[in-house]
Design a protein around this motif. Structure first.
Motif, PDB file in Angstrom:
ATOM      1  N   MET A  10       0.816  -1.207   0.000  1.00 39.32           N
ATOM      2  CA  MET A  10       0.000   0.000   0.000  1.00 39.32           C
ATOM      3  C   MET A  10       0.856   1.266   0.000  1.00 39.32           C
ATOM      4  O   MET A  10       2.021   1.233   0.328  1.00 39.32           O
ATOM      5  CB  MET A  10      -0.934   0.013   1.217  1.00 39.32           C
ATOM      6  CG  MET A  10      -0.193   0.061   2.528  1.00 39.32           C
ATOM      7  SD  MET A  10      -0.939   1.064   3.864  1.00 39.32           S
ATOM      8  CE  MET A  10      -1.122   2.678   3.209  1.00 39.32           C
ATOM      9  N   GLY A  11       0.202   2.355  -0.353  1.00 39.25           N
ATOM     10  CA  GLY A  11       0.837   3.672  -0.347  1.00 39.25           C
ATOM     11  C   GLY A  11       0.137   4.559  -1.347  1.00 39.25           C
ATOM     12  O   GLY A  11      -0.790   4.127  -2.043  1.00 39.25           O
ATOM     13  N   LYS A  17       3.678   0.571  -5.716  1.00 40.02           N
ATOM     14  CA  LYS A  17       2.886  -0.590  -5.276  1.00 40.02           C
ATOM     15  C   LYS A  17       2.825  -1.689  -6.327  1.00 40.02           C
ATOM     16  O   LYS A  17       3.059  -2.850  -6.022  1.00 40.02           O
ATOM     17  CB  LYS A  17       1.450  -0.160  -4.942  1.00 40.02           C
ATOM     18  CG  LYS A  17       1.317   0.843  -3.847  1.00 40.02           C
ATOM     19  CD  LYS A  17      -0.130   1.221  -3.605  1.00 40.02           C
ATOM     20  CE  LYS A  17      -0.802   1.897  -4.759  1.00 40.02           C
ATOM     21  NZ  LYS A  17      -0.372   3.252  -5.055  1.00 40.02           N
ATOM     22  N   ARG A  91      -8.222  -0.540   5.051  1.00 35.18           N
ATOM     23  CA  ARG A  91      -7.457  -1.771   5.295  1.00 35.18           C
ATOM     24  C   ARG A  91      -8.294  -2.752   6.114  1.00 35.18           C
ATOM     25  O   ARG A  91      -8.246  -3.960   5.888  1.00 35.18           O
ATOM     26  CB  ARG A  91      -6.128  -1.436   5.979  1.00 35.18           C
ATOM     27  CG  ARG A  91      -5.220  -0.587   5.079  1.00 35.18           C
ATOM     28  CD  ARG A  91      -3.855  -0.350   5.668  1.00 35.18           C
ATOM     29  NE  ARG A  91      -3.803   0.463   6.869  1.00 35.18           N
ATOM     30  CZ  ARG A  91      -3.767   1.803   6.902  1.00 35.18           C
ATOM     31  NH1 ARG A  91      -3.806   2.502   5.778  1.00 35.18           N
ATOM     32  NH2 ARG A  91      -3.671   2.441   8.057  1.00 35.18           N
ATOM     33  N   VAL A 121       0.570  -5.899   5.969  1.00 32.78           N
ATOM     34  CA  VAL A 121       0.572  -4.645   5.216  1.00 32.78           C
ATOM     35  C   VAL A 121       2.015  -4.214   4.996  1.00 32.78           C
ATOM     36  O   VAL A 121       2.788  -4.094   5.950  1.00 32.78           O
ATOM     37  CB  VAL A 121      -0.208  -3.549   5.978  1.00 32.78           C
ATOM     38  CG1 VAL A 121      -0.122  -2.220   5.245  1.00 32.78           C
ATOM     39  CG2 VAL A 121      -1.655  -3.956   6.185  1.00 32.78           C
ATOM     40  N   TYR A 123       3.816  -1.082   3.792  1.00 32.28           N
ATOM     41  CA  TYR A 123       3.568   0.338   3.531  1.00 32.28           C
ATOM     42  C   TYR A 123       4.790   0.955   2.867  1.00 32.28           C
ATOM     43  O   TYR A 123       5.856   1.066   3.476  1.00 32.28           O
ATOM     44  CB  TYR A 123       3.225   1.047   4.842  1.00 32.28           C
ATOM     45  CG  TYR A 123       3.202   2.552   4.775  1.00 32.28           C
ATOM     46  CD1 TYR A 123       2.627   3.231   3.704  1.00 32.28           C
ATOM     47  CD2 TYR A 123       3.749   3.315   5.808  1.00 32.28           C
ATOM     48  CE1 TYR A 123       2.608   4.606   3.655  1.00 32.28           C
ATOM     49  CE2 TYR A 123       3.725   4.690   5.769  1.00 32.28           C
ATOM     50  CZ  TYR A 123       3.154   5.334   4.688  1.00 32.28           C
ATOM     51  OH  TYR A 123       3.141   6.707   4.638  1.00 32.28           O
ATOM     52  N   SER A 125       6.491   4.077   1.870  1.00 35.14           N
ATOM     53  CA  SER A 125       6.403   5.490   2.244  1.00 35.14           C
ATOM     54  C   SER A 125       7.480   6.302   1.533  1.00 35.14           C
ATOM     55  O   SER A 125       8.531   5.780   1.173  1.00 35.14           O
ATOM     56  CB  SER A 125       6.544   5.644   3.759  1.00 35.14           C
ATOM     57  OG  SER A 125       7.830   5.237   4.188  1.00 35.14           O
ATOM     58  N   PRO A 157      -1.095   6.467   7.794  1.00 36.27           N
ATOM     59  CA  PRO A 157      -0.097   5.391   7.783  1.00 36.27           C
ATOM     60  C   PRO A 157      -0.456   4.299   8.784  1.00 36.27           C
ATOM     61  O   PRO A 157      -1.038   4.583   9.834  1.00 36.27           O
ATOM     62  CB  PRO A 157       1.199   6.101   8.191  1.00 36.27           C
ATOM     63  CG  PRO A 157       0.975   7.531   7.846  1.00 36.27           C
ATOM     64  CD  PRO A 157      -0.494   7.776   8.083  1.00 36.27           C
ATOM     65  N   PRO A 158      -0.124   3.054   8.464  1.00 38.72           N
ATOM     66  CA  PRO A 158      -0.401   1.968   9.409  1.00 38.72           C
ATOM     67  C   PRO A 158       0.308   2.219  10.741  1.00 38.72           C
ATOM     68  O   PRO A 158       1.380   2.836  10.778  1.00 38.72           O
ATOM     69  CB  PRO A 158       0.178   0.730   8.725  1.00 38.72           C
ATOM     70  CG  PRO A 158       0.380   1.104   7.310  1.00 38.72           C
ATOM     71  CD  PRO A 158       0.549   2.580   7.263  1.00 38.72           C
ATOM     72  N   PHE A 164       2.077  -4.725  10.130  1.00 42.56           N
ATOM     73  CA  PHE A 164       2.651  -4.002   8.994  1.00 42.56           C
ATOM     74  C   PHE A 164       4.164  -3.857   9.113  1.00 42.56           C
ATOM     75  O   PHE A 164       4.740  -3.999  10.196  1.00 42.56           O
ATOM     76  CB  PHE A 164       2.020  -2.609   8.876  1.00 42.56           C
ATOM     77  CG  PHE A 164       2.537  -1.613   9.886  1.00 42.56           C
ATOM     78  CD1 PHE A 164       3.531  -0.706   9.548  1.00 42.56           C
ATOM     79  CD2 PHE A 164       2.043  -1.590  11.180  1.00 42.56           C
ATOM     80  CE1 PHE A 164       4.017   0.196  10.483  1.00 42.56           C
ATOM     81  CE2 PHE A 164       2.515  -0.691  12.120  1.00 42.56           C
ATOM     82  CZ  PHE A 164       3.512   0.212  11.768  1.00 42.56           C
ATOM     83  N   GLN A 166       7.018  -0.926   7.317  1.00 43.19           N
ATOM     84  CA  GLN A 166       7.133   0.310   6.538  1.00 43.19           C
ATOM     85  C   GLN A 166       8.483   0.326   5.855  1.00 43.19           C
ATOM     86  O   GLN A 166       9.501   0.051   6.486  1.00 43.19           O
ATOM     87  CB  GLN A 166       6.986   1.523   7.449  1.00 43.19           C
ATOM     88  CG  GLN A 166       7.104   2.843   6.711  1.00 43.19           C
ATOM     89  CD  GLN A 166       6.820   4.037   7.625  1.00 43.19           C
ATOM     90  OE1 GLN A 166       6.211   3.898   8.682  1.00 43.19           O
ATOM     91  NE2 GLN A 166       7.255   5.212   7.200  1.00 43.19           N
TER      92      GLN A 166
END
Length: 185
Positions: A10-11, A17, A91, A121, A123, A125, A157-158, A164, A166
Motif C-alpha cells: 500500500m501507499g 505498489k 485496510r 501490510v 507500507y 512510504s 499510515p499503518p 505491517f 514500513q
C-alpha cells in the motif's frame, strides 16, 4: 512471524505498489492482483477528471477486493495485492469485509459468514517531492499527478496494532524486495 495468507502493498499513487507487488508475487510464487484493475469505470472517469474518490466510491471496490482475497486465501492460494488502502478503515475492510468498521460492505449474501484475511501490510512510504517526481515521469495512467496531494491528505499510515512493515521508497527495488522477504522468513 507466521506467513500471512496475503500481502497488501500500500501507499499513495506513485509509491511503487504495482511494481513491488508484482515482483514480490513472482519471487514468492503467489498470485498478484493490482487493485487499480478492479476500479469501476465511474471511479476511473472521476479520477481522470481530477476528482478525488470519496468513501462511497471506494467501499464497493474494497468489498470486491476483500471477496477476491478471501476466496483465494480460503482455497489455499497466497496473494499479493497492490492497493492504495490509504485509510485504516479501508485496510480493515480488506481484512474483514462487511465487519471492517463504520464503513461496511452492503451487498453481502445472507449465507456468507464474515471472515478475516490474515494480511501483512507493506507500507511504501516516501516524501511528496520524491513521489510527485515519479508521477510526473509516468505515462498512460488514469491517476493524474494533480491528485497526489489529496492522497497525502487522506493517508493514515499503518500503526499498532496493525500487522505491517514500513519501507521507504528511497531504497532501490532489490533492497525493498529483500526487506520484505526477510520479514516473511
Amino acid at each position: 512471524m507466521a506467513a500471512p495468507g496475503a500481502l497488501l502493498v500500500m501507499g499513495v499513487s506513485g509509491s511503487g505498489k504495482s511494481t513491488v507487488g508484482s515482483l514480490l508475487a513472482s519471487e514468492l510464487g503467489w498470485k498478484f492482483y493490482d487493485a487499480d484493475d478492479y476500479h469501476p469505470e465511474e471511479n476511473r472517469m472521476k479520477m481522470e477528471k481530477g476528482i478525488p474518490l470519496n468513501d462511497q466510491d471506494r467501499i464497493p471496490w474494497l468489498c470486491n477486493l476483500h471477496d477476491i482475497l478471501l476466496r483465494d486465501v480460503a482455497s489455499g492460494q497466497h496473494v499479493v495485492l497492490a492497493c492504495s488502502a490509504l485509510k485504516k478503515v479501508y485496510r480493515d475492510i480488506l481484512i474483514r469485509g462487511k465487519d471492517g468498521g463504520p464503513l461496511k460492505c452492503e451487498q453481502m449474501r445472507k449465507d456468507k459468514q464474515p471472515a478475516e484475511v490474515k494480511l501483512l501490510v507493506v507500507y511504501l512510504s516516501g516524501s511528496f517531492e520524491v513521489i510527485s517526481g515519479r508521477l510526473l515521469k509516468r505515462k498512460g495512467h488514469f491517476m493524474p499527478p494533480e491528485l497526489l496531494q489529496s492522497q497525502f491528505d487522506t493517508l493514515e499510515p499503518p500503526s499498532d496494532p496493525e500487522n505491517f512493515i514500513q519501507i521507504n521508497v528511497d531504497k532501490n527495488l532489490s533492497e525493498i524486495i529483500a526487506t520484505i522477504m526477510g520479514t516473511l522468513r
